[in-house]
Motif scaffolding. Structure first.
Motif, PDB file in Angstrom:
ATOM      1  N   MET A   1      32.421 -10.740 -26.395  1.00 44.57           N
ATOM      2  CA  MET A   1      32.510 -11.786 -27.415  1.00 44.57           C
ATOM      3  C   MET A   1      33.909 -11.843 -28.020  1.00 44.57           C
ATOM      4  SD  MET A   1      30.686 -14.128 -28.790  1.00 44.57           S
ATOM      5  CE  MET A   1      30.942 -15.318 -30.090  1.00 44.57           C
ATOM      6  N   ILE A   2      34.499 -10.669 -28.223  1.00 35.17           N
ATOM      7  CA  ILE A   2      35.850 -10.631 -28.789  1.00 35.17           C
ATOM      8  C   ILE A   2      36.828 -11.337 -27.856  1.00 35.17           C
ATOM      9  CG2 ILE A   2      37.737  -9.142 -29.541  1.00 35.17           C
ATOM     10  CD1 ILE A   2      35.338  -9.162 -31.410  1.00 35.17           C
ATOM     11  N   GLY A   3      36.658 -11.131 -26.556  1.00 29.56           N
ATOM     12  CA  GLY A   3      37.530 -11.797 -25.596  1.00 29.56           C
ATOM     13  C   GLY A   3      37.418 -13.307 -25.678  1.00 29.56           C
ATOM     14  N   TYR A   4      36.197 -13.803 -25.888  1.00 32.28           N
ATOM     15  CA  TYR A   4      35.999 -15.257 -26.036  1.00 32.28           C
ATOM     16  C   TYR A   4      36.674 -15.767 -27.301  1.00 32.28           C
ATOM     17  CZ  TYR A   4      33.678 -19.621 -27.272  1.00 32.28           C
ATOM     18  OH  TYR A   4      33.427 -20.919 -27.655  1.00 32.28           O
ATOM     19  N   LEU A   5      36.500 -15.020 -28.403  1.00 38.58           N
ATOM     20  CA  LEU A   5      37.087 -15.452 -29.674  1.00 38.58           C
ATOM     21  C   LEU A   5      38.611 -15.431 -29.627  1.00 38.58           C
ATOM     22  CD1 LEU A   5      34.718 -13.715 -32.265  1.00 38.58           C
ATOM     23  CD2 LEU A   5      34.652 -16.071 -31.424  1.00 38.58           C
ATOM     24  N   LEU A  21      26.786 -19.067 -24.820  1.00 41.01           N
ATOM     25  CA  LEU A  21      27.795 -18.392 -24.006  1.00 41.01           C
ATOM     26  C   LEU A  21      27.160 -17.408 -23.022  1.00 41.01           C
ATOM     27  CD1 LEU A  21      30.507 -17.650 -26.732  1.00 41.01           C
ATOM     28  CD2 LEU A  21      30.632 -19.345 -24.892  1.00 41.01           C
ATOM     29  N   GLY A  22      25.904 -17.036 -23.288  1.00 44.83           N
ATOM     30  CA  GLY A  22      25.201 -16.100 -22.411  1.00 44.83           C
ATOM     31  C   GLY A  22      25.800 -14.708 -22.411  1.00 44.83           C
ATOM     32  N   LEU A  23      26.355 -14.306 -23.548  1.00 41.78           N
ATOM     33  CA  LEU A  23      27.048 -13.022 -23.609  1.00 41.78           C
ATOM     34  C   LEU A  23      26.134 -11.846 -23.927  1.00 41.78           C
ATOM     35  CD1 LEU A  23      30.274 -14.146 -25.505  1.00 41.78           C
ATOM     36  CD2 LEU A  23      29.967 -13.780 -23.050  1.00 41.78           C
ATOM     37  N   ALA A  24      25.081 -12.074 -24.680  1.00 38.68           N
ATOM     38  CA  ALA A  24      24.197 -10.969 -25.073  1.00 38.68           C
ATOM     39  C   ALA A  24      22.765 -11.466 -25.152  1.00 38.68           C
ATOM     40  CB  ALA A  24      24.649 -10.375 -26.403  1.00 38.68           C
ATOM     41  N   PRO A  25      22.121 -11.683 -24.016  1.00 37.63           N
ATOM     42  CA  PRO A  25      20.745 -12.192 -24.024  1.00 37.63           C
ATOM     43  C   PRO A  25      19.806 -11.330 -24.863  1.00 37.63           C
ATOM     44  CG  PRO A  25      21.653 -12.215 -21.805  1.00 37.63           C
ATOM     45  CD  PRO A  25      22.634 -11.468 -22.660  1.00 37.63           C
ATOM     46  N   LYS A  26      19.099 -11.979 -25.778  1.00 39.76           N
ATOM     47  CA  LYS A  26      18.119 -11.344 -26.671  1.00 39.76           C
ATOM     48  C   LYS A  26      18.758 -10.387 -27.687  1.00 39.76           C
ATOM     49  CE  LYS A  26      14.384 -11.622 -23.273  1.00 39.76           C
ATOM     50  NZ  LYS A  26      13.337 -10.879 -22.522  1.00 39.76           N
ATOM     51  N   ASN A  27      20.082 -10.363 -27.741  1.00 40.86           N
ATOM     52  CA  ASN A  27      20.785  -9.530 -28.728  1.00 40.86           C
ATOM     53  C   ASN A  27      21.823 -10.352 -29.496  1.00 40.86           C
ATOM     54  OD1 ASN A  27      19.806  -6.651 -28.268  1.00 40.86           O
ATOM     55  ND2 ASN A  27      20.409  -7.229 -26.190  1.00 40.86           N
ATOM     56  N   GLU A  28      21.588 -11.646 -29.567  1.00 38.33           N
ATOM     57  CA  GLU A  28      22.554 -12.536 -30.215  1.00 38.33           C
ATOM     58  C   GLU A  28      22.760 -12.184 -31.688  1.00 38.33           C
ATOM     59  OE1 GLU A  28      19.953 -13.544 -28.488  1.00 38.33           O
ATOM     60  OE2 GLU A  28      20.672 -14.689 -26.761  1.00 38.33           O
ATOM     61  N   TYR A  30      22.391  -9.357 -33.099  1.00 36.60           N
ATOM     62  CA  TYR A  30      23.105  -8.081 -33.202  1.00 36.60           C
ATOM     63  C   TYR A  30      24.609  -8.311 -33.112  1.00 36.60           C
ATOM     64  CZ  TYR A  30      23.792  -3.042 -32.620  1.00 36.60           C
ATOM     65  OH  TYR A  30      24.163  -1.738 -32.800  1.00 36.60           O
ATOM     66  N   VAL A  31      25.026  -9.214 -32.221  1.00 35.32           N
ATOM     67  CA  VAL A  31      26.445  -9.543 -32.074  1.00 35.32           C
ATOM     68  C   VAL A  31      26.975 -10.185 -33.356  1.00 35.32           C
ATOM     69  CG1 VAL A  31      28.106 -10.982 -30.828  1.00 35.32           C
ATOM     70  CG2 VAL A  31      26.292  -9.791 -29.570  1.00 35.32           C
ATOM     71  N   ILE A  32      26.178 -11.078 -33.932  1.00 36.83           N
ATOM     72  CA  ILE A  32      26.590 -11.732 -35.186  1.00 36.83           C
ATOM     73  C   ILE A  32      26.759 -10.709 -36.297  1.00 36.83           C
ATOM     74  CG2 ILE A  32      25.867 -13.356 -36.983  1.00 36.83           C
ATOM     75  CD1 ILE A  32      26.852 -14.653 -34.398  1.00 36.83           C
ATOM     76  N   ASN A  33      25.850  -9.734 -36.357  1.00 33.96           N
ATOM     77  CA  ASN A  33      25.964  -8.688 -37.384  1.00 33.96           C
ATOM     78  C   ASN A  33      27.259  -7.903 -37.244  1.00 33.96           C
ATOM     79  OD1 ASN A  33      23.495  -9.336 -38.533  1.00 33.96           O
ATOM     80  ND2 ASN A  33      22.342  -7.876 -37.285  1.00 33.96           N
ATOM     81  N   VAL A  34      27.653  -7.623 -35.996  1.00 34.42           N
ATOM     82  CA  VAL A  34      28.904  -6.879 -35.766  1.00 34.42           C
ATOM     83  C   VAL A  34      30.104  -7.705 -36.200  1.00 34.42           C
ATOM     84  CG1 VAL A  34      30.399  -5.866 -34.000  1.00 34.42           C
ATOM     85  CG2 VAL A  34      27.930  -5.506 -33.881  1.00 34.42           C
ATOM     86  N   LEU A  35      30.094  -8.997 -35.869  1.00 35.49           N
ATOM     87  CA  LEU A  35      31.206  -9.871 -36.268  1.00 35.49           C
ATOM     88  C   LEU A  35      31.313  -9.977 -37.787  1.00 35.49           C
ATOM     89  CD1 LEU A  35      30.849 -12.786 -33.667  1.00 35.49           C
ATOM     90  CD2 LEU A  35      32.348 -10.786 -33.555  1.00 35.49           C
ATOM     91  N   GLN A  36      30.174 -10.024 -38.452  1.00 32.62           N
ATOM     92  CA  GLN A  36      30.180 -10.056 -39.917  1.00 32.62           C
ATOM     93  C   GLN A  36      30.637  -8.721 -40.483  1.00 32.62           C
ATOM     94  OE1 GLN A  36      26.117 -11.189 -40.737  1.00 32.62           O
ATOM     95  NE2 GLN A  36      26.572 -13.390 -40.701  1.00 32.62           N
ATOM     96  N   PHE A  37      30.225  -7.628 -39.838  1.00 33.67           N
ATOM     97  CA  PHE A  37      30.602  -6.291 -40.283  1.00 33.67           C
ATOM     98  C   PHE A  37      32.117  -6.107 -40.222  1.00 33.67           C
ATOM     99  CE2 PHE A  37      31.064  -1.651 -39.328  1.00 33.67           C
ATOM    100  CZ  PHE A  37      30.609  -1.171 -40.545  1.00 33.67           C
ATOM    101  N   LEU A  38      32.739  -6.702 -39.211  1.00 34.03           N
ATOM    102  CA  LEU A  38      34.196  -6.611 -39.057  1.00 34.03           C
ATOM    103  C   LEU A  38      34.932  -7.653 -39.895  1.00 34.03           C
ATOM    104  CD1 LEU A  38      34.468  -6.117 -35.182  1.00 34.03           C
ATOM    105  CD2 LEU A  38      34.871  -4.395 -36.946  1.00 34.03           C
ATOM    106  N   ASN A  39      34.179  -8.512 -40.605  1.00 38.02           N
ATOM    107  CA  ASN A  39      34.744  -9.579 -41.434  1.00 38.02           C
ATOM    108  C   ASN A  39      35.491 -10.623 -40.597  1.00 38.02           C
ATOM    109  OD1 ASN A  39      35.095 -10.815 -43.992  1.00 38.02           O
ATOM    110  ND2 ASN A  39      37.216 -10.034 -44.107  1.00 38.02           N
ATOM    111  N   LEU A  40      35.021 -10.800 -39.353  1.00 33.78           N
ATOM    112  CA  LEU A  40      35.570 -11.889 -38.544  1.00 33.78           C
ATOM    113  C   LEU A  40      34.934 -13.210 -38.939  1.00 33.78           C
ATOM    114  CD1 LEU A  40      35.675 -10.155 -35.033  1.00 33.78           C
ATOM    115  CD2 LEU A  40      37.624 -10.719 -36.500  1.00 33.78           C
ATOM    116  N   ILE A  41      33.660 -13.146 -39.350  1.00 30.52           N
ATOM    117  CA  ILE A  41      32.959 -14.323 -39.871  1.00 30.52           C
ATOM    118  C   ILE A  41      32.243 -13.907 -41.151  1.00 30.52           C
ATOM    119  CG2 ILE A  41      32.641 -15.401 -37.608  1.00 30.52           C
ATOM    120  CD1 ILE A  41      29.787 -14.314 -37.577  1.00 30.52           C
ATOM    121  N   ASP A  42      31.930 -14.883 -41.988  1.00 39.86           N
ATOM    122  CA  ASP A  42      31.242 -14.553 -43.234  1.00 39.86           C
ATOM    123  C   ASP A  42      29.724 -14.622 -43.017  1.00 39.86           C
ATOM    124  OD1 ASP A  42      30.547 -17.248 -43.210  1.00 39.86           O
ATOM    125  OD2 ASP A  42      32.050 -17.807 -44.701  1.00 39.86           O
TER     126      ASP A  42
END
Length: 209
Positions: A1-5, A21-28, A30-42
């Motif tokens: 996901m980071i590579g896409y961003l 994007l089909g990057l994390a099937p059934k774990n979408e 979880y990916v959003i939580n990580v992006l929020q945790f890193l403060n990439l998105i609010d």
């Protein structure tokens, strides 16, 4: 996901974005939580100014340094405890830390450790056990070029020189040549015992080894 961003960072990133994007099937989520945790998105999924600034850096070294700062900020407790040693902690050490800090199960602690390992790789810090070694071609050639040992002959040992009554068989020492001498003796029908003994004594003395 980071590579896409890094290629394109849309104004809003949601679970649907990850799913498309089909990057994390059934774990979408979880990916959003990580992006929020890193403060990439609010919390609403909108990209942050800080996150956008990091993702748009083209130079790899510059990106890794900036991304590393995001990781250190997100894992402030870990880095306050272990400082830069956190970059080199093993997976088992990380699992122990997360389980102790968050009171989680081994499975959850393993997932948390896996996420951190992936993030620190993106920050330019090699994770444990990533490097792989290939066999040296020279060693392989050396091994394959060694002559194979000859198998034992199924015929057993070489025949020993034989002697039978009325014949003698002799062989020379050369392995590629054999000489056989056969002698036939016609015994006289009217011979005495002394005559027979003399004949066999002569054979033994002159022909047999």
């Amino acid at each position: 996901m980071i590579g896409y961003l890094r290629k394109t960072f849309p104004p809003t990133v949601t679970s649907d974005t990850v799913k498309k994007l089909g990057l994390a099937p059934k774990n979408e989520s979880y990916v959003i939580n990580v992006l929020q945790f890193l403060n990439l998105i609010d919390e609403e999924g909108k990209r942050t100014d800080e996150g956008h600034a990091v993702m748009t850096k083209r130079e790899e070294a510059e990106f890794q340094s900036s991304f590393g700062e995001l990781v250190k900020t997100a894992y402030a407790d870990l880095f306050s405890l272990r400082a830069d040693d956190a970059w080199t902690m093993s997976k088992d050490q990380l699992i122990s830390y997360f389980r102790s800090a968050d009171k989680t199960s081994e499975i959850i602690g393993g997932r948390q450790a896996g996420v951190f390992l992936a993030l620190r790789e993106l920050a330019g810090h090699q994770s444990e056990g990533i490097t792989t070694s290939r066999p040296k071609s020279g060693a392989a050639i050396k091994s394959s070029s060694q002559p194979r040992k000859a198998r034992p002959s199924s015929k057993g040992k070489a025949e020993e020189p034989m002697t039978t009554v009325g014949s003698a068989s002799l062989k020379k020492e050369k392995p590629d040549m054999a000489l056989t001498v056969r002698i036939e003796i016609n015994l006289p029908t009217d011979g005495t015992q002394e005559t027979y003994d003399a004949i066999f004594k002569s054979i033994k003395a002159n022909l047999l080894p």
